[in-house]
Write a protein that holds these residues in place. Structure first.
Motif, PDB file in Angstrom:
ATOM      1  N   ARG A  11     -81.302  53.232 108.620  1.00 40.08           N
ATOM      2  CA  ARG A  11     -80.477  54.228 109.312  1.00 40.08           C
ATOM      3  C   ARG A  11     -80.125  53.673 110.682  1.00 40.08           C
ATOM      4  O   ARG A  11     -80.998  53.382 111.486  1.00 40.08           O
ATOM      5  N   ASP A  13     -77.421  53.892 114.250  1.00 44.62           N
ATOM      6  CA  ASP A  13     -76.742  54.911 115.052  1.00 44.62           C
ATOM      7  C   ASP A  13     -75.295  55.119 114.609  1.00 44.62           C
ATOM      8  O   ASP A  13     -74.826  56.247 114.505  1.00 44.62           O
ATOM      9  N   GLU A  14     -74.590  54.011 114.381  1.00 49.37           N
ATOM     10  CA  GLU A  14     -73.200  54.131 113.958  1.00 49.37           C
ATOM     11  C   GLU A  14     -72.807  52.927 113.120  1.00 49.37           C
ATOM     12  O   GLU A  14     -73.386  51.849 113.242  1.00 49.37           O
ATOM     13  N   SER A  39     -76.290  55.933 108.264  1.00 48.36           N
ATOM     14  CA  SER A  39     -75.846  55.948 109.658  1.00 48.36           C
ATOM     15  C   SER A  39     -75.818  57.382 110.185  1.00 48.36           C
ATOM     16  O   SER A  39     -75.572  58.322 109.435  1.00 48.36           O
ATOM     17  N   LYS A  40     -76.070  57.489 111.463  1.00 53.46           N
ATOM     18  CA  LYS A  40     -76.023  58.815 112.100  1.00 53.46           C
ATOM     19  C   LYS A  40     -74.589  59.248 112.362  1.00 53.46           C
ATOM     20  O   LYS A  40     -74.292  60.440 112.410  1.00 53.46           O
ATOM     21  N   PHE A  41     -73.707  58.257 112.572  1.00 53.69           N
ATOM     22  CA  PHE A  41     -72.293  58.538 112.792  1.00 53.69           C
ATOM     23  C   PHE A  41     -71.487  57.466 112.074  1.00 53.69           C
ATOM     24  O   PHE A  41     -71.836  56.287 112.118  1.00 53.69           O
ATOM     25  N   LYS A  91     -70.198  64.214 112.219  1.00 48.72           N
ATOM     26  CA  LYS A  91     -70.884  62.971 111.816  1.00 48.72           C
ATOM     27  C   LYS A  91     -69.914  61.853 111.444  1.00 48.72           C
ATOM     28  O   LYS A  91     -70.342  60.764 111.077  1.00 48.72           O
TER      29      LYS A  91
END
Length: 186
Positions: A11, A13-14, A39-41, A91
């Motif tokens: 995972r 961040d982007e 990914s978080k975004f 997201k």
């Protein structure tokens, strides 16, 4: 290029994903959902955002018949399909992502370096090389060299007037294409 193992869920961040999405279909949806899990975004780049290309190319990807939907229509397709799946709209962001035209590429694309791809055909390797040449880190989510669903098959089904394409699309995208077909007839 890195490859993620099926059981590895890294995972970040982007990240970026990209595709022409002509039209956006269930295989594309699977790709984006896999990237969202990692990914978080997610920056969702629509390649070939401008239907008319500069230069002369024999690639089927350059032909008008392979690019029937405008950037705005493809944004609607991707967005509605993700929302229909319950994806939080905070997201992801959908952007033009014309990585094949390096003129001012960094001026209008995210500074994010990680691009998730899938390997589906010979074009995939060329895309990976181009992205890496732009300084992107490319990571393959999965390989599927014989996909049942392709945008080429869907476009052919639509142009032939058969309904086979309908089962290959998220319901919201089917509705958008129905609107586009109705608008084209008027």
């Amino acid at each position: 290029m890195d490859e993620l193992e099926n059981n590895e869920v890294a995972r970040v961040d982007e990240a970026i994903v990209c595709g022409r999405f002509q039209p956006f279909h269930n295989e594309h949806l699977h790709y984006l959902l896999a990237a969202l899990c990692r990914s978080k975004f997610l920056w969702i780049g629509i390649t070939k955002p401008w239907r008319k290309t500069v230069g002369n190319s024999s690639s089927h990807r350059e032909q008008d018949s392979a690019n029937p939907y405008s950037f705005i229509v493809r944004v609607r397709m991707v967005r509605q399909a993700l929302l229909e799946c319950g994806v939080d709209p905070t997201k992801f962001q959908i952007i033009p992502f014309d990585f094949e035209s390096v003129l001012d590429f960094d001026q209008y694309n995210p500074t994010c370096k990680l691009v998730f791809v899938t390997i589906t055909d010979n074009w995939s390797q060329s895309k990976i090389e181009q992205l890496e040449a732009l300084g992107k880190k490319v990571c393959s989510l999965y390989e599927n060299r014989d996909p049942e669903i392709t945008a080429t098959k869907i476009r052919k089904s639509i142009s032939d007037g058969t309904d086979l394409w309908r089962t290959s699309l998220p319901p919201s995208v089917e509705s958008i294409i129905d609107e586009e077909l109705a608008n084209a007839r008027t």
